[in-house]
Design an enzyme around this catalytic site. Structure first.
Site, short mmCIF file in Angstrom:
data_model
loop_
_atom_site.label_atom_id
_atom_site.label_comp_id
_atom_site.label_asym_id
_atom_site.label_seq_id
_atom_site.Cartn_x
_atom_site.Cartn_y
_atom_site.Cartn_z
N ASP A 214 -20.14 21.02 -5.55
CA ASP A 214 -19.42 21.27 -4.01
C ASP A 214 -18.06 21.77 -4.23
O ASP A 214 -17.73 22.80 -3.51
CB ASP A 214 -19.70 20.16 -2.80
CG ASP A 214 -21.20 20.11 -2.57
OD1 ASP A 214 -21.36 19.03 -1.63
OD2 ASP A 214 -22.04 20.77 -2.68
N THR B 229 -16.65 14.17 5.08
CA THR B 229 -17.80 14.15 4.04
C THR B 229 -18.69 13.48 4.64
O THR B 229 -18.62 12.75 5.86
CB THR B 229 -17.22 13.44 2.68
OG1 THR B 229 -18.36 13.63 1.51
CG2 THR B 229 -16.82 12.14 2.64
N THR B 230 -19.90 13.49 3.93
CA THR B 230 -21.06 12.46 4.35
C THR B 230 -20.49 11.22 4.60
O THR B 230 -19.96 10.42 3.91
CB THR B 230 -22.15 12.55 3.51
OG1 THR B 230 -22.56 13.81 3.17
CG2 THR B 230 -23.44 11.79 3.96
N HIS C 74 -17.82 14.74 -6.50
CA HIS C 74 -16.34 14.76 -6.22
C HIS C 74 -15.55 14.04 -7.37
O HIS C 74 -14.36 14.59 -7.69
CB HIS C 74 -15.92 13.79 -4.94
CG HIS C 74 -14.62 13.90 -4.36
ND1 HIS C 74 -13.75 13.03 -4.74
CD2 HIS C 74 -14.01 15.08 -3.84
CE1 HIS C 74 -12.54 13.34 -4.40
NE2 HIS C 74 -12.64 14.67 -3.82
N GLY D 268 -19.66 8.93 -3.67
CA GLY D 268 -18.48 8.40 -4.29
C GLY D 268 -18.43 7.77 -5.47
O GLY D 268 -17.67 7.03 -5.95
N GLU E 225 -29.14 20.26 -1.17
CA GLU E 225 -28.77 19.31 -0.11
C GLU E 225 -28.69 19.78 1.31
O GLU E 225 -27.79 20.94 1.18
CB GLU E 225 -27.57 18.54 -0.36
CG GLU E 225 -27.67 17.33 -1.30
CD GLU E 225 -26.63 16.52 -1.45
OE1 GLU E 225 -25.39 16.76 -0.96
OE2 GLU E 225 -26.74 15.19 -1.85
#
Ligand code: DXP
Ligand SMILES: NCC(=O)COP(=O)(O)O
Length: 251
Positions: free
Chosen positions: A13, A104-105, A221, A199, A74
């Site tokens: 992403d 973010t989620t 990320h 994360g 996703e």
């Protein structure tokens, strides 16, 4: 106990986040996907958000055409995304909650409360030959609900565990790891395939990799951030090595 292989899904992403900062084609997320695979990624994850803040529709189309490893699409469980996914037919689709205002989620799908709308979405994706996973909180009752909804796979949200690691709060780390271990053991015991993500970083991945029921970690990320300093190849190889170290802790 036979130890499951632990797959690494690299989420690209935020290569698209950097690309979109200037509106041109560089850096190309698909080039990053190929480099990640060459470095040892077992699959590629990309999140086509409703607001297209990073991954765009044509990125998903190019990934589907060019990848030789599984593509994990996703998405929110909306009719738009279900239509796109059933047309594209990726290897897998992970249903995630989305709020436009979120950075973010922020957590897993609420499948204990309101989840009736998920059942037809799961059925439609499965009907298109897509392996469906639900991005959920690591709770035993959530495992039961996911199984009842007909999802073969769950992805356990590791965000609160990773926050505890970042804060150095050992009591909270222990509590979150126990949540993950308990949910993974129960979910695996009722026939679900268990994934985990959100994360994860080099300083947090090993204890999660040591949970024997977990078959796949999706990490993005941190890896894209590390790639700025050491390159994507080295970042993926370092994460793969840390995952293997964690897996080796399983007795
Ligand atoms: C569900 C999850 O934790 C991530 O895979 C998701 O993609 C996070 O959203 P952003 O990539 O937009 O931060
Ligand atoms: N589902 C988790 C994922 O794909 C990557 O999450 P993150 O490592 O970017 O937080």
């Amino acid at each position: 106990m036979a130890i499951l292989p632990l797959r690494l899904g690299v989420n690209i992403d935020h290569v698209a986040t950097v690309r979109n900062a200037r509106g041109g084609p560089h850096p190309d997320p698909i080039r990053a996907a190929h480099l990640a695979v060459l470095a040892g990624a077992d699959g590629i994850t990309a999140h086509l958000r409703e607001d297209r803040r990073h991954i765009r529709d044509q990125d998903m189309e190019r990934l589907k055409r060019q990848l030789f490893v599984p593509l994990n699409f996703e998405m929110a469980a909306t009719s738009e995304m279900i239509g796109l996914a059933t047309a594209l037919r990726p290897h897998a689709s992970c249903l995630v909650p989305e709020k436009r205002e979120e950075r973010t989620t922020e957590g897993g799908l609420d499948i204990i409360g309101g989840h009736a709308h998920l059942r037809p979405a799961i059925q439609e994706l499965k009907g298109a030959g897509i392996r469906v996973s639900l991005f959920v909180e690591p709770e035993v009752e959530v495992m039961e609900a996911a199984r009842d909804l007909g999802a073969p796979v769950v992805e356990l949200h590791t965000g609160t565990y990773c926050e505890a690691v970042a804060e150095g709060d050992q009591a909270r780390i222990d509590h979150e790891l126990e949540r993950l271990r308990r949910a993974a053991a129960h979910g695996g015991g009722i026939g679900l395939e268990i994934h985990a993500g959100h994360g994860l970083a080099l300083d947090s991945v090993r204890p999660v990799a040591a949970i024997p029921q977990i078959a796949e970690l999706n990490i993005g990320h941190f890896l894209i951030g590390e790639a700025i300093f050491m390159g994507l190849d080295e970042a993926v190889r370092a994460m793969r090595a840390a995952m293997d170290e964690g897996r080796a802790q399983i007795v």
